[in-house]
Motif scaffolding. Structure first.
Motif, short mmCIF file in Angstrom:
data_model
loop_
_atom_site.label_atom_id
_atom_site.label_comp_id
_atom_site.label_asym_id
_atom_site.label_seq_id
_atom_site.Cartn_x
_atom_site.Cartn_y
_atom_site.Cartn_z
N VAL B 248 60.94 41.63 67.83
CA VAL B 248 60.28 39.93 67.70
C VAL B 248 59.36 40.40 66.91
CG1 VAL B 248 59.10 38.82 68.98
CG2 VAL B 248 60.37 40.01 70.21
N VAL B 249 59.22 39.55 65.75
CA VAL B 249 57.72 39.32 64.82
C VAL B 249 57.84 38.74 64.60
CG1 VAL B 249 57.73 40.07 62.47
CG2 VAL B 249 59.79 41.47 63.74
N PRO B 250 56.11 38.45 65.45
CA PRO B 250 56.06 36.81 65.27
C PRO B 250 55.54 36.51 63.63
CG PRO B 250 54.48 38.42 66.21
CD PRO B 250 55.77 39.33 66.34
N LEU B 251 55.89 35.77 63.13
CA LEU B 251 55.10 34.61 61.18
C LEU B 251 53.93 34.02 61.55
CD1 LEU B 251 59.78 33.32 61.68
CD2 LEU B 251 58.11 35.49 60.63
N ASP B 252 53.84 33.44 62.67
CA ASP B 252 52.35 33.14 62.44
C ASP B 252 52.47 32.76 64.19
OD1 ASP B 252 53.88 30.38 63.87
OD2 ASP B 252 54.02 29.95 61.55
#
Lengths: 216, 388
Positions: B248-252
């Motif tokens: 999982v990669v948060p973008l904002d």
């Protein structure tokens, strides 16, 4: 985090109650005395402390089945009381209501938990507005229909969740576990099949003679 | 007469008291719970010219005489820019002697410490008060207070699909660990929950731990733990029988993208799911153009908003491990480098289970399982990437 001793005691409680009930039931076959049954129940429960492979026996059972729900623990305690002392705090009607609730919950909960559907009912148990409301409604219904043991058991599960008595932080784990759900489903299946069989073997009613054609 | 009336009223009173005492706290807690916070993400900065000289180094973390199997490494950055790696090693995967090891990397000397035993199946079983047959995947997470958490998988019955999560806590960057605590995440005997990829942070201090279930179905989820480590929620990323190990990669603070390993699909492609509400709801996983030979991937977002993905670049084996870059939030990708490749006809067990992070000084660190026998560490910087 629970104190380790309390955690171990709670973990051993389910298997201990099950073994106590089984041992006391066996004792009933041997004779009518209450003391031998109580002693057998205590001895059965104490067996769990026997070490096996570096861990006590109950740790192996705990490894396989995890912790039992409060409802299952109550049912096991009732069974142990009945087998050892001849009296139980849960009547047949109480157990029937609890088993029905457990069976319905299992049918809704487990397929979702297995990933068979996109929604996840289990997550409602973390901030349990809906499940807690259902438990409260069930307890009121059980109380009003004379199933006081079932009502108290449901509320005890809720109270145990508030206190964080079990390892889990999800209300569902206090209400239902696979072992209890399996027994509940099995019991209801047996009851339904028995009722169906009874209906099938019921003798046909003799039709009443029509009015005006009575024999004189 | 009066006594009988009182005796009849006592159970009613007990019921009402228990009803109020037991019933209201969970309802109150549920109603007054604060709305979930967004992701804790450093704001994007415009790409700047890479500073310093290009840097690229490779080395093994574990010693030259390895145990027969070493697999599933994970990394976390400690205070001061040092690193801590964790992996499992033993005679073979799943055997009783497999244990978790950590090693720390000193930023100044650029050297790894000797591996340090953390726990094994027997030790965890004794701590948990239950039988534990084997030990597996582990990841590390460091919260804003410097508290380190080690999440790891143990199995009591059956194979990996019977796995359950445990956590240990360290307050001194991994020198001493608390006793293990079990996390209950599945109603079916608490079986089938595993962990592989790194956790994300929420603004309120909560932890979003990507997990996957494989007891019956195979699907990913984001397990939300409170700042105290208690399980608060689980948000499903996918469902069904063919996706696992979400990265999982948060973008904002609201948007995130998850990349999932495909398992058992005819299309051997990496899966992607998106969330636009802080990870509460996720889109149905879609196939990307990137191959995936049923293997784990690791994605990270650098400060300029670029996504970097370490992944196996072939469809049918894990013999190649590469790096891809996306400048549009994971929609399109370009391959930029290949870290490892098996030679022609060479028999390998693959280069797999990458774990990629960007340290606070902008250096990227990658660890991966080298031939399932040793743990390889690669570090590189933006200047090196720009020079490719």
């Amino acid at each position: 985090m629970r104190p380790p001793l309390l955690e171990q005691l709670l973990a051993a409680l389910g298997p201990a109650l099950a073994l106590a009930a089984a041992s006391a039931s066996f004792g009933r076959l041997l004779g009518p005395g209450r003391l031998p049954r109580l002693l057998l129940a205590a001895a059965g429960a104490a067996c769990l402390a026997v070490p096996a492979g570096g861990l006590p026996l109950y740790a192996h059972i705990r490894g396989a089945v995890g912790e039992l729900s409060v409802v299952t623990l109550a049912a096991l305690a009732a069974a142990a009381c009945l087998a050892a002392g001849g009296k139980s705090f849960l009547s047949r009607r109480d157990l029937s209501a609890l088993a029905a609730a457990a069976a319905v919950s299992a049918l809704a909960l487990y397929p979702a938990a297995a990933g068979a559907v996109p929604w996840d009912l289990y997550r409602t148990g973390y901030r349990p507005l809906l499940p807690a409301a259902c438990v409260l409604a069930f307890s009121v219904w059980a109380w009003r229909t004379g199933r006081r043991g079932a009502a108290f058991t449901a509320l005890a599960a809720l109270a145990a969740f508030d206190l964080g008595a079990l390892e889990a932080e999800n209300l569902w784990d206090y209400l239902i576990d696979p072992a209890g759900a399996l027994c509940a489903c099995g019991w209801w299946l047996w009851r339904v099949s028995r009722a169906a069989a009874r209906r099938a073997h019921r003798p046909c009613a003799v039709p009443a003679p029509l009015r005006g054609f009575e024999k004189r | 007469m009066k006594a009988r009336a009182l005796r009849g009223a006592a159970p009613r009173l007990a019921f009402v008291v228990l009803f109020c005492l037991a019933g209201f706290p969970p309802l109150f807690k549920a109603v007054t719970a604060p709305p979930p916070a967004g992701f804790d993400v450093a704001p994007s900065a415009p790409p700047s010219a890479p500073a310093g000289r290009p840097l690229y180094r490779e080395e093994f973390i574990d010693p030259e005489e390895p145990l027969q199997t070493a697999h599933c490494p994970a990394l976390v950055e400690l205070g001061g820019g040092d690193l801590l790696a964790v992996w499992y090693a033993g005679v073979e995967e799943g055997s009783a002697d497999v244990a978790l090891y950590t090693a720390s990397w000193d930023r100044r000397s650029g050297r790894w410490s000797s591996p340090c035993f953390i726990t094994d199946a027997a030790a965890t079983g004794a701590e948990l008060g239950r039988s534990v047959r084997k030990i597996g995947n582990a990841v590390l997470h460091r919260d804003e207070n410097g508290r380190l958490r080690l999440f790891y998988v143990t199995v009591s019955v059956g194979g990996w699909s019977g796995g359950a999560l445990n956590v240990k806590v360290s307050h001194d960057d991994g020198r001493a660990w608390s006793r293990a605590q079990r996390l209950v995440t599945c109603p079916i005997l608490n079986m089938g929950t595993l962990v592989r990829c790194g956790a994300v942070r929420y603004r309120d201090g909560s932890i979003g731990l990507p997990v996957y279930h494989e007891l019956i179905g195979k699907f990913g989820a984001l397990l939300v733990l409170g700042p105290d480590g208690s399980v608060r929620d689980e948000r499903r990323i996918s469902w069904g029988r063919s996706s696992l190990q979400p990265s999982v990669v948060p973008l904002d603070d609201a948007r995130a993208v998850a990349f999932l390993r495909q398992s058992g699909m005819p299309e051997r492609r990496l899966l992607r799911s998106r969330s636009a509400d802080g990870g509460r709801r996720w889109s149905r996983p879609a196939l990307t153009g990137l191959p995936n030979p049923n293997s784990s991937v690791s994605a990270v977002r650098s400060r300029d908003g670029t996504l970097w993905l370490a992944y196996n670049t072939m469809e049918y084996d894990r013999d190649n491990l590469g790096l891809a870059r996306s400048r549009d939030g994971g929609e399109t990708w370009e391959d930029v480098y290949e870290f490892a490749r098996a030679g022609d006809g060479e028999e390998t067990l693959g280069f797999s289970y990458p774990f990629l992070i960007e340290a606070s000084d902008g250096t990227f660190h990658l660890v991966y399982s080298w031939n399932r026998a040793r743990i390889r560490h690669v570090r590189f910087n933006r200047a090196w990437l720009e020079a490719l």
